[in-house]
Design an enzyme around this catalytic site. Sequence first.
Site, PDB file in Angstrom:
ATOM      1  N   THR A 119      40.600 -19.914 123.469  1.00 49.12           N
ATOM      2  CA  THR A 119      41.913 -19.488 123.914  1.00 49.12           C
ATOM      3  C   THR A 119      41.735 -18.772 125.234  1.00 49.12           C
ATOM      4  OG1 THR A 119      41.838 -17.288 122.919  1.00 49.12           O
ATOM      5  CG2 THR A 119      42.516 -19.104 121.492  1.00 49.12           C
ATOM      6  N   ALA A 121      42.084 -15.720 125.598  1.00 52.24           N
ATOM      7  CA  ALA A 121      41.822 -14.309 125.348  1.00 52.24           C
ATOM      8  C   ALA A 121      40.418 -14.009 124.861  1.00 52.24           C
ATOM      9  CB  ALA A 121      42.819 -13.772 124.310  1.00 52.24           C
ATOM     10  N   CYS A 122      39.786 -14.914 124.137  1.00 47.53           N
ATOM     11  CA  CYS A 122      38.647 -14.482 123.354  1.00 47.53           C
ATOM     12  C   CYS A 122      37.613 -15.568 123.205  1.00 47.53           C
ATOM     13  CB  CYS A 122      39.117 -14.036 121.978  1.00 47.53           C
ATOM     14  SG  CYS A 122      37.820 -13.332 120.967  1.00 47.53           S
ATOM     15  N   GLY A 123      36.390 -15.157 122.975  1.00 51.49           N
ATOM     16  CA  GLY A 123      35.322 -16.086 122.663  1.00 51.49           C
ATOM     17  C   GLY A 123      34.721 -15.732 121.323  1.00 51.49           C
ATOM     18  N   CYS A 125      34.046 -13.459 118.339  1.00 52.51           N
ATOM     19  CA  CYS A 125      34.715 -12.318 117.720  1.00 52.51           C
ATOM     20  C   CYS A 125      34.152 -12.070 116.323  1.00 52.51           C
ATOM     21  CB  CYS A 125      36.220 -12.563 117.592  1.00 52.51           C
ATOM     22  SG  CYS A 125      37.056 -12.741 119.165  1.00 52.51           S
TER      23      CYS A 125
END
Length: 281
Positions: A119, A121-123, A125
Site C-alpha cells: 500500500t 503506507a506500509c511494508g 508490520c
Amino acid sequence: MSARPGATTTTTAIAYGRGSSSAGEDLLATEEPLEIRLTTGRRRLPVAVTMRTPGADFELAAGFLLSEGVIGGAGDIRRISYCVEKDAGEEQRFDVVNVELAPCASVDLAPLERHFSLTSACGVCGKTSLDALPRLDRKPLLPGPVIPASTLCSLPDRLRSAQRVFAATGGLHASGLFGPAGELVAAREDVGRHNAMDKLVGWALLQGRLPLSDHAVLVSGRSSFELVQKALAAGVPFLCSVSAPSSLAVDLARDAGLTLVGFLRDGRCKVYSGAERIRPG
C-alpha cells in the site's frame, strides 16, 4: 492514447468557517496503483503493486528493486519502460512499469517469494524482533562526514521549500538528499513515505551516484525499519526524520552503524545512534 496521469487532481469541495460556506475547486495529491513487473529472458514476473503519486515511476521501480535486494546495482537493469502490451489496456498503460534485466545481471529473486502487495503506507508490520525480519546483505557503511547539529536543523526548511506538490495539496510525504554542507541535492514526493524514499534511491541508482556515503537523507514522516533498510541499501550514513523512529528502526541503525536522527524540527533533534557523526553547535 491515454494521457499520463499527473501528480495532482482537481476536485470540488465545500469549505465551512465563520458561519458561512462556499463551494469551489480543490487540488488533491493523485493516488493511483503502480504495478512493477520484472522481465528476464522470456520470463515475466509481477513483483509488486503499490499505491503511489504518478511521477518518477522508473526511479520508484529501480529504488524498490535495489532496496529489496533483488538487484545489486544499475548494471543489472537493461531497460525500464511503461507497459505497451495489449493486456495492460490504454487506461493502465502508465500504471504498469516493466524492468528488463540485463543478460549478465546477477539478481536474487528469492525476496520476491514474499509475494509483495504493498500500500502507500506500509511494508513490514507486526514484527517483534530484528531477527524475524529479512536481513539483506549490505556492504558496511563508510565513515561518512561529520555534520554540525545546526546544519541538520536547517534541513526541514530546505526540504519544505522543494515540496512543490505538497505546497499545492498539503497531502504528500517527501524524501530529500542533502550534501554535508546542508545543500539540497534531490527531493522526491509521494503519497507514500516508502515510495518517496524509493524514488530518491532510484534516482541516485540510475544517475550512477551510489553509494551515497557523503550524504544525509531527511524524510517527512517517521523513521521505520524499512526506511532504515532503504537508506542502508543506498549507503547513506545519515537518516533523519521530523518525527519519531520505531524501535526496530533504532535497533537496525545501531546494528549497522547508521546515524539515526528523529524529531528534527523547530531547531532541535534527538539522536538515537551514530552520534559520532554529529558535531555540536
